[in-house]
Design a protein around this motif. Structure first.
Motif: not given
Length: 426
Positions: A250-255, A269-275, A341-350, A354-355
């Protein structure tokens, strides 16, 4: 109860039974005899060493009886086709020091003892001690010196290296084991190591991939060592994971690893890449003078705590207006990372908590750096992988086993993930 806990309980029970067999009076007599004869309790020539020798010899005799099927002198052995045939002496390394034992032999030479195997010069926990010391970053020469000083055991760097090679097959199985079909979150980060390659020492990256499963448990999915990274390298890594059973992330968190976002989208193909937000902050701070760091950190906070993308864009513009002329490199860091970075802004605080960062991996990498920094360099990739694997195994045991630890606040985050990614968490 875990297997390790079962082993500990079994050991405690054996110790209690032994204490019952050896009453205080018998132990007092042993200590008194040792004192009167000038025999020390511990050490190479001590009481414990001699007791170890006697226990091993008794165990070997029991094994021989089990092998032949009859006790010494038992008429049942007549005509059995095999019999006892004297003993041979050998010295084995134990945690009580070098111990001299006599090993029984049979006439047909079919006896294969387990407690002191044929051709073995080490008994008990010696190999486990060597693996434990190696996993904590000691070099082969340091382990050699430690064993000599503490246990009076003579070894060599080559022998120690050979003992640690027993994990090579385990590494292969570990790197190719099946994984879950879906991981809600996967973290990717790297540590830098020096490896000799084609006659020269090269700086390489050991990439660590950690998955968080649907129960919130973290698991190291693998380690990949490479001198260069790019879309082709990451496609190879992710395809390996897919071949091992992984079907969705679902979410791939990397640098901001070169080529990773494109490779991830091509394989999943459906993964969300989150820095990693913390990495963006750190990379920004490299351009900031010490006196301005506090006010720059305050300004950046308005960006990554914004309630949405529009508010974050306004905060970034203000950040650029205030610091862009003085620190253009800092602004460039944010602009380069913006799309991931911006996918992060759609997430709730909880879920943001984590990401927010790859600190999960960084805490592991910190411990791996401690055991790798003592090495000037590794002779090859296999040697580096061996140490990293043993380090991971050691960390996993401390953290509660192969499945790792849980994730704080996971249930609330999981509920959001089910809604945000419908039909993908089963």
């Amino acid at each position: 109860m875990s297997e390790q806990e079962k082993v500990v309980d079994s050991s405690d029970e054996a110790a209690r039974r032994l204490a019952a067999v050896l009453p205080d009076e018998a132990i007092d007599n042993l200590l008194a005899d040792a004192e009167s004869s000038g025999t020390p309790v511990d050490g190479v020539h001590g009481l414990l060493n001699r007791l170890t020798s006697r226990v091993l010899e008794r165990a070997l005799e029991t094994e021989m009886t089990d092998h032949l099927g009859y006790e010494p002198g038992d008429p049942a052995g007549r005509g059995s086709g095999n019999s006892r045939n004297g003993r041979s002496a050998k010295t084995v390394a134990t945690t009580a020091g070098p111990v001299n034992v006599t090993v029984p032999r049979d006439r047909n030479s079919t006896f294969a003892p387990q407690i002191v195997p044929k051709h073995s010069r080490r008994v008990g926990a010696i190999e486990d001690i060597i693996l434990s010391l190696y996993a904590r970053g000691l070099s082969t020469r340091e382990i050699e010196a430690h064993l000599k000083e503490i246990y009076d055991i003579n070894t060599s760097p080559a022998l120690i290296s050979k003992i640690t090679d027993v994990v090579v097959d385990e590494i292969t199985l570990w790197q190719n084991r099946p994984v879950d079909e879906v991981y809600p979150i996967v973290y990717v980060d790297a540590i830098r190591i020096r490896v000799r390659d084609r006659g020269s020492v090269t700086l390489k990256s050991a990439h660590l991939v950690v998955g968080v499963d649907v129960d919130g448990l973290k698991d190291v999915l693998g380690i990949w060592i490479a001198a260069e990274e790019g879309a082709k390298f990451w496609a190879h890594v992710l395809t390996q994971l897919r071949n091992r059973g992984l079907r969705d992330v679902l979410i791939l968190c990397c640098d901001g690893l070169t080529g990773l976002p494109d490779a991830a989208r091509s394989v999943f193909d459906k993964v969300t890449v989150q820095t990693c937000v913390v990495h963006v902050i750190r990379n920004t701070m490299r351009f900031i003078s010490y006196g301005d760091r506090k006010k720059v950190a305050t300004a950046m906070r308005h960006i990554y705590t914004a309630p949405g993308v529009a508010a974050a864009e306004i905060a970034l513009k203000e950040f650029e207006q205030n610091f862009g002329q003085q620190y253009p490199g800092a602004i460039e860091v944010w602009k380069n990372a913006w799309n991931e970075f911006i996918p992060f802004l759609d997430y709730p605080a909880e879920l943001r908590r984590i990401v927010y960062t790859t600190n999960l991996i960084e805490s592991i990498n910190y411990q791996l750096r401690k055991i790798t920094k003592t090495r000037g360099h590794f002779p090859d990739d296999d040697a580096a992988m061996k140490l990293l694997f043993l380090g991971i195994r050691n960390i996993s045991r401390k953290r509660g086993g192969a499945s790792g630890t849980g994730t704080h606040g996971w249930k609330k985050a999981l509920n959001f993930l089910v809604v945000e990614f419908p039909g993908r968490l089963t």
